[in-house]
Design an enzyme around this catalytic site. Sequence first.
Site, PDB file in Angstrom:
ATOM      1  N   LYS A 161       0.811  -1.082  -0.044  1.00  9.58           N
ATOM      2  CA  LYS A 161       0.128  -0.113   0.137  1.00  9.58           C
ATOM      3  C   LYS A 161       0.888   1.501   0.008  1.00  9.58           C
ATOM      4  O   LYS A 161       0.599   2.222  -0.698  1.00  9.58           O
ATOM      5  CB  LYS A 161      -0.891   0.006   1.329  1.00  9.58           C
ATOM      6  CG  LYS A 161      -1.661   1.343   1.544  1.00  9.58           C
ATOM      7  CD  LYS A 161      -2.712   1.296   2.865  1.00  9.58           C
ATOM      8  CE  LYS A 161      -1.896   1.748   3.948  1.00  9.58           C
ATOM      9  NZ  LYS A 161      -1.640   3.144   4.194  1.00  9.58           N
ATOM     10  N   ASN A 162       1.994   1.392   0.916  1.00  5.72           N
ATOM     11  CA  ASN A 162       2.796   2.472   1.204  1.00  5.72           C
ATOM     12  C   ASN A 162       3.541   2.633  -0.049  1.00  5.72           C
ATOM     13  O   ASN A 162       4.378   3.792  -0.096  1.00  5.72           O
ATOM     14  CB  ASN A 162       3.336   2.635   2.527  1.00  5.72           C
ATOM     15  CG  ASN A 162       2.497   2.518   3.589  1.00  5.72           C
ATOM     16  OD1 ASN A 162       1.027   2.866   3.425  1.00  5.72           O
ATOM     17  ND2 ASN A 162       2.607   2.413   4.955  1.00  5.72           N
ATOM     18  N   ARG A 185      -4.611  10.962   4.545  1.00  9.35           N
ATOM     19  CA  ARG A 185      -3.968  11.685   4.801  1.00  9.35           C
ATOM     20  C   ARG A 185      -2.609  11.610   3.590  1.00  9.35           C
ATOM     21  O   ARG A 185      -1.951  12.561   3.379  1.00  9.35           O
ATOM     22  CB  ARG A 185      -3.092  11.523   6.016  1.00  9.35           C
ATOM     23  CG  ARG A 185      -1.704  12.198   6.316  1.00  9.35           C
ATOM     24  CD  ARG A 185      -1.239  11.640   7.561  1.00  9.35           C
ATOM     25  NE  ARG A 185       0.459  11.898   7.321  1.00  9.35           N
ATOM     26  CZ  ARG A 185       0.865  13.011   7.813  1.00  9.35           C
ATOM     27  NH1 ARG A 185       0.119  14.011   8.402  1.00  9.35           N
ATOM     28  NH2 ARG A 185       2.212  13.363   7.475  1.00  9.35           N
ATOM     29  N   CYS A 202      -5.724   8.544   9.408  1.00  8.36           N
ATOM     30  CA  CYS A 202      -5.896   7.477  10.507  1.00  8.36           C
ATOM     31  C   CYS A 202      -6.019   8.522  11.943  1.00  8.36           C
ATOM     32  O   CYS A 202      -5.439   9.430  12.075  1.00  8.36           O
ATOM     33  CB  CYS A 202      -4.406   6.590  10.716  1.00  8.36           C
ATOM     34  SG  CYS A 202      -4.816   5.107  10.123  1.00  8.36           S
ATOM     35  N   ARG A 248      -0.772  14.204  12.924  1.00 11.51           N
ATOM     36  CA  ARG A 248       0.128  13.977  11.909  1.00 11.51           C
ATOM     37  C   ARG A 248       0.725  15.201  10.974  1.00 11.51           C
ATOM     38  O   ARG A 248      -0.092  15.654  10.352  1.00 11.51           O
ATOM     39  CB  ARG A 248      -0.062  12.777  11.094  1.00 11.51           C
ATOM     40  CG  ARG A 248      -0.577  11.651  11.704  1.00 11.51           C
ATOM     41  CD  ARG A 248      -1.134  10.531  10.955  1.00 11.51           C
ATOM     42  NE  ARG A 248      -0.103   9.606  10.414  1.00 11.51           N
ATOM     43  CZ  ARG A 248      -0.439   8.473   9.923  1.00 11.51           C
ATOM     44  NH1 ARG A 248      -1.652   8.053   9.628  1.00 11.51           N
ATOM     45  NH2 ARG A 248       0.557   7.752   9.198  1.00 11.51           N
ATOM     46  N   ASP A 283       3.622   0.068  12.073  1.00 14.90           N
ATOM     47  CA  ASP A 283       2.315  -0.390  11.630  1.00 14.90           C
ATOM     48  C   ASP A 283       2.212  -1.808  11.985  1.00 14.90           C
ATOM     49  O   ASP A 283       1.135  -2.489  11.606  1.00 14.90           O
ATOM     50  CB  ASP A 283       2.377  -0.378  10.025  1.00 14.90           C
ATOM     51  CG  ASP A 283       2.444   1.132   9.469  1.00 14.90           C
ATOM     52  OD1 ASP A 283       1.797   2.034  10.254  1.00 14.90           O
ATOM     53  OD2 ASP A 283       2.710   1.295   8.355  1.00 14.90           O
ATOM     54  N   ARG A 341      -8.855  -0.444   4.058  1.00 12.84           N
ATOM     55  CA  ARG A 341      -8.050   0.426   3.546  1.00 12.84           C
ATOM     56  C   ARG A 341      -6.699  -0.077   3.218  1.00 12.84           C
ATOM     57  O   ARG A 341      -5.868   0.480   2.626  1.00 12.84           O
ATOM     58  CB  ARG A 341      -7.807   1.728   4.552  1.00 12.84           C
ATOM     59  CG  ARG A 341      -9.077   2.352   5.051  1.00 12.84           C
ATOM     60  CD  ARG A 341      -8.698   3.683   5.875  1.00 12.84           C
ATOM     61  NE  ARG A 341      -7.247   4.015   5.471  1.00 12.84           N
ATOM     62  CZ  ARG A 341      -6.209   4.596   6.351  1.00 12.84           C
ATOM     63  NH1 ARG A 341      -6.803   4.801   7.521  1.00 12.84           N
ATOM     64  NH2 ARG A 341      -5.152   4.965   5.813  1.00 12.84           N
TER      65      ARG A 341
END
Length: 451
Positions: free
Chosen positions: A34-35, A104, A128, A133, A316, A408
């Site tokens: 995902k990231n 975000r 989140c 953040r 995470d 997500r």
Amino acid sequence: MGEAIGTAPPRHGERLYVRGGARLEGQVVLAGAKNSALKLLAASLLTPETSVVHRVPRITDVELMVEMLRALGARVSSEGATLTIDPGGRLEGCAPYELVRQMRASIIVMGPLVARLGEATIAMPGGCNIGPRRIDFHIRGLEKLGARIDIDHGFIKVRADRLKGAVVALDYPSVGATENLLMAATAADGVTVIENAAREPEIADLAAFLGAMGAVVDGAGTSTLQVEGGHALHGAEHTVIADRIEAGTYLIMGAATAGDVTVLGLDPAHLELFLAKLRAAGVEVDEGERRIRARRDGPLAPVDISTLPHPGFATDLQAQIMVLLSLAEGTSIVTENVFENRFVVVDELNRLGAGIVTSGHHAVVAGPRRLSGTVVEAPDLRGGAALVTAGLAADNTTEVRGAGHIFRGYERLEENLRALGADVASDIPGAASPEAGADAAGAGAATDGTI
Ligand code: UD1
């Protein structure tokens, strides 16, 4: 051209029902990270030419990023896990509030937009529920490259007729700031050096994609990145690395159920410290070529964990490992150094029978605890994954509300868990809903994704 992603998102419910007790056994083919995928999609805006990205996970955050690219003027189509992005038309410089509010990570379009258009307007980010953040490192870094920044009514406006290469020393190796600066620097005159850069594998993946687009980036994977700006970028084709957080989550789930789970597709080096901690906890771990197997038949030992930027223990995976440590014979200390408020799931885990006490950024995890199912609420993506993990190890059935958070970041979660032997179900919208969630799953009603 394939089906249009965004028009047929995967169907997910808001509640997951997990009947615990099954020993998980089998293999999971990992999705793309995902990231990384989110950043590669944003990076494709750097050129008017078409790019093709393979192994993009079918998760809600990707759907949102695709909506963002479309809102900015790009055309996006998909064929399975392959996305084709054509940002050749007239691009908008303004990222809509409604999308940024939901994710975000949308602020990652800031660097590419400034690089391509000389300006970007982005709403202050949401995402989140894990503490403030901030984006000050992004802003200061862009200023160093010569951008002018105004913050007005919740929007950040960035303008730069010409970006200029500079040395940017980050106060902290922020993942997002490193990526935004890396992308902006591809359009800057001269050389940019990012010091104290984040070293996450997803950053090396982004650097590889930028390299394939014609950018000149050195030092990927180290804490000093060097970008020779000003090269014209072209479209590129790239395959996203596998998701190390998804991998770690399934390995923990397997270990929590005294099972035997293998994840496929990931370079084990991306999880080195995590795997060392699993071993220290008494899990047998075998590493192979893009495969990791974790199995357990004995008791678990307590282990102390301290989250840190990569190659430290990933924040995470912190919530999920706390579930495993709750089953260990003794007390573990977990220290969260990356985000404030990242223990938000602790109260819910304790409702399932965990004995976790927090003080500031420390959590004392007492074990062994016998977990037992009840109704809980997912506070965020990884906290939600931890609740599912706890549900798998618990007696009875756990009803996880707010499961939308989990989708997500986890592609085909229910299918993967079922293939491993878990008893899970969800209330997919439009399908007959269970009368009493716990009973529905408890009756083993779900085998095909609808209940
Ligand atoms: C990314 C990941 C997220 C992961 C995190 C840390 C994505 C989409 N998300 O988030 O899953 O948990 O890295 O590995 O890739 N900070 C500031 N000022 C800034 C930027 C960050 O103070 O300008 C602080 C944050 O509040 C946080 C810490 O730095 O406490 C780490 O943030 P960062 O590394 O930027 O995380 P993200 O890129 O948001």
